[in-house]
Design an enzyme around this catalytic site. Structure first.
Site, mmCIF file in Angstrom:
data_model
loop_
_atom_site.group_PDB
_atom_site.id
_atom_site.type_symbol
_atom_site.label_atom_id
_atom_site.label_comp_id
_atom_site.label_asym_id
_atom_site.label_seq_id
_atom_site.Cartn_x
_atom_site.Cartn_y
_atom_site.Cartn_z
ATOM 1 N N GLU A 47 -4.379 7.132 -4.290
ATOM 2 C CA GLU A 47 -4.646 6.635 -5.641
ATOM 3 C C GLU A 47 -6.150 6.614 -5.906
ATOM 4 O OE1 GLU A 47 -2.696 2.794 -4.915
ATOM 5 O OE2 GLU A 47 -4.678 1.867 -4.963
ATOM 6 N N HIS A 77 -2.092 0.068 -9.656
ATOM 7 C CA HIS A 77 -2.600 -0.910 -8.672
ATOM 8 C C HIS A 77 -3.180 -2.149 -9.384
ATOM 9 C CE1 HIS A 77 -4.274 -1.367 -4.331
ATOM 10 N NE2 HIS A 77 -4.013 -2.541 -4.864
ATOM 11 N N ARG A 134 0.853 -1.182 0.000
ATOM 12 C CA ARG A 134 0.000 0.000 0.000
ATOM 13 C C ARG A 134 0.890 1.234 0.000
ATOM 14 N NH1 ARG A 134 -3.674 -2.786 -1.274
ATOM 15 N NH2 ARG A 134 -5.660 -3.108 -0.211
HETATM 16 C C1 DGY Z 1 -5.796 -6.257 -2.249
HETATM 17 O O1 DGY Z 1 -5.892 -7.460 -2.325
HETATM 18 O O2 DGY Z 1 -6.062 -5.634 -1.223
HETATM 19 C C2 DGY Z 1 -5.379 -5.567 -3.484
HETATM 20 O O3 DGY Z 1 -4.452 -4.590 -3.225
HETATM 21 C C3 DGY Z 1 -6.558 -5.002 -4.186
HETATM 22 O O4 DGY Z 1 -6.995 -3.876 -3.553
#
Ligand code: DGY
Length: 312
Positions: free
Chosen positions: A260, A278, A231
């Protein structure tokens, strides 16, 4: 009558068709559904949302009959798990099925930075190769050290892949993970100081926010590269942009960002930085498998059973 659910983000057509078969699905992302949602809110018992999107406590307050938040992903940083539990709301995720694809994304980013893949693509399209301009040499991963920050399923899968490239693996994890045989480090800074590629795989939460700070980046050093498939919030973006700009580190491969999909404009001109929107788990195969898990959790909930991948 079909149970009513709210879908916050689009899913694959085949999965949405299955949701429509079993449930009355309201779609928040479709503007013309807003009125319907307003009317339906007392009846909505389930929300399906993305890991990066989640559901805020205010949104939870808005849905008095809510009993399950089914996250289509593994990140739980956008849902208050304790608040959900206090309100008797199950929160579920899609563990396991996305591990390999996210790890592959980490490798893709690493190679793209070390071997200048994205940059090479631009170089050819811009006609600079044809003009005889010189393209910079890359860096071989063989013999280099990968440091994995957060040794969960994704971190482990990334480490196994990096070993195939001839890299040695070190890690930092809240609890020791001695079964891997990889080198444990006691702080993120110590890990960075002993890594050529720092791979950020740790879950985002209050304890990990900004854990990759200016000190860690300085320890990584001018030949070091950072990869983030976790993240954006785990990395101090001010420190990262500065480190890229002044050459404190050599490059970055980033799939995730604070705020984002709007990202800091400085990233667009940041040297030797590869940016992805992402996409860690974004393959058709994995999105189907994730959708199946979301469906299994919803079906269990509406059958009065415990959803199989509840996390709170
Ligand atoms: C997750 O699995 O959390 C991915 O980052 C998709 O948001």
């Amino acid at each position: 009558m079909k149970p009513e659910i709210l879908l916050v983000e689009p899913m694959l057509d085949v999965i949405e068709a299955r949701l429509d078969e079993a449930y009355l699905v309201h779609r928040r992302y479709a503007a013309n559904e807003q009125e319907a949602i307003e009317k339906a809110k007392p009846a909505i018992r389930a929300v399906v949302t993305g890991g990066g999107t989640g559901l805020s406590n205010d949104q939870i307050d808005y849905l008095p009959a809510l009993g399950i938040i089914a996250i289509n992903g593994v990140g739980t940083d956008k849902v208050d798990l304790v608040n959900a539990r206090c309100r008797d709301i199950d929160v579920t995720t899609t563990p396991g099925v996305l591990t390999d694809d996210v790890a592959d994304t980490g490798i893709a980013l690493m190679l793209s930075v070390l071997r200048h893949v994205a940059r090479g693509d631009r170089f050819v399209r811009e006609g600079r190769w044809a003009k005889g301009e010189t393209f910079p040499l890359g860096t071989s991963p063989k013999g280099k050290r990968m440091g994995i920050l957060g040794l969960g399923q994704i971190g482990r899968a990334l480490g196994r892949r990096a070993e195939v490239f001839g890299m040695t693996i070190g890690y930092w994890n809240r609890s020791p993970q001695s079964d891997t045989g990889w080198i444990a480090h006691s702080t993120p800074k110590e890990l960075a100081a002993n890594s050529d590629v720092l791979a950020v795989c740790v879950a985002a939460n209050a304890a990990t926010e900004g854990i990759v700070d200016a000190d860690v980046l300085e320890a990584l050093g001018w030949e070091g590269v950072i990869i983030n498939v976790a993240r954006g919030s785990v990395v101090d973006e001010n420190a990262l942009l500065q480190a890229l700009k002044d050459g404190t580190i050599a490059g970055a491969g980033l799939d995730v960002f604070v705020g984002e999909p709007t990202i800091r404009e400085e990233f667009l001109t940041s040297p030797n930085t590869v940016l992805m929107p992402h996409q860690g788990s974004a393959t058709r195969e994995t999105r189907i498998a994730m959708g199946e898990l979301v469906l299994a959790n919803l079906h269990a909930f509406f059958n009065g059973e415990k959803p199989p991948t509840t996390v709170n």
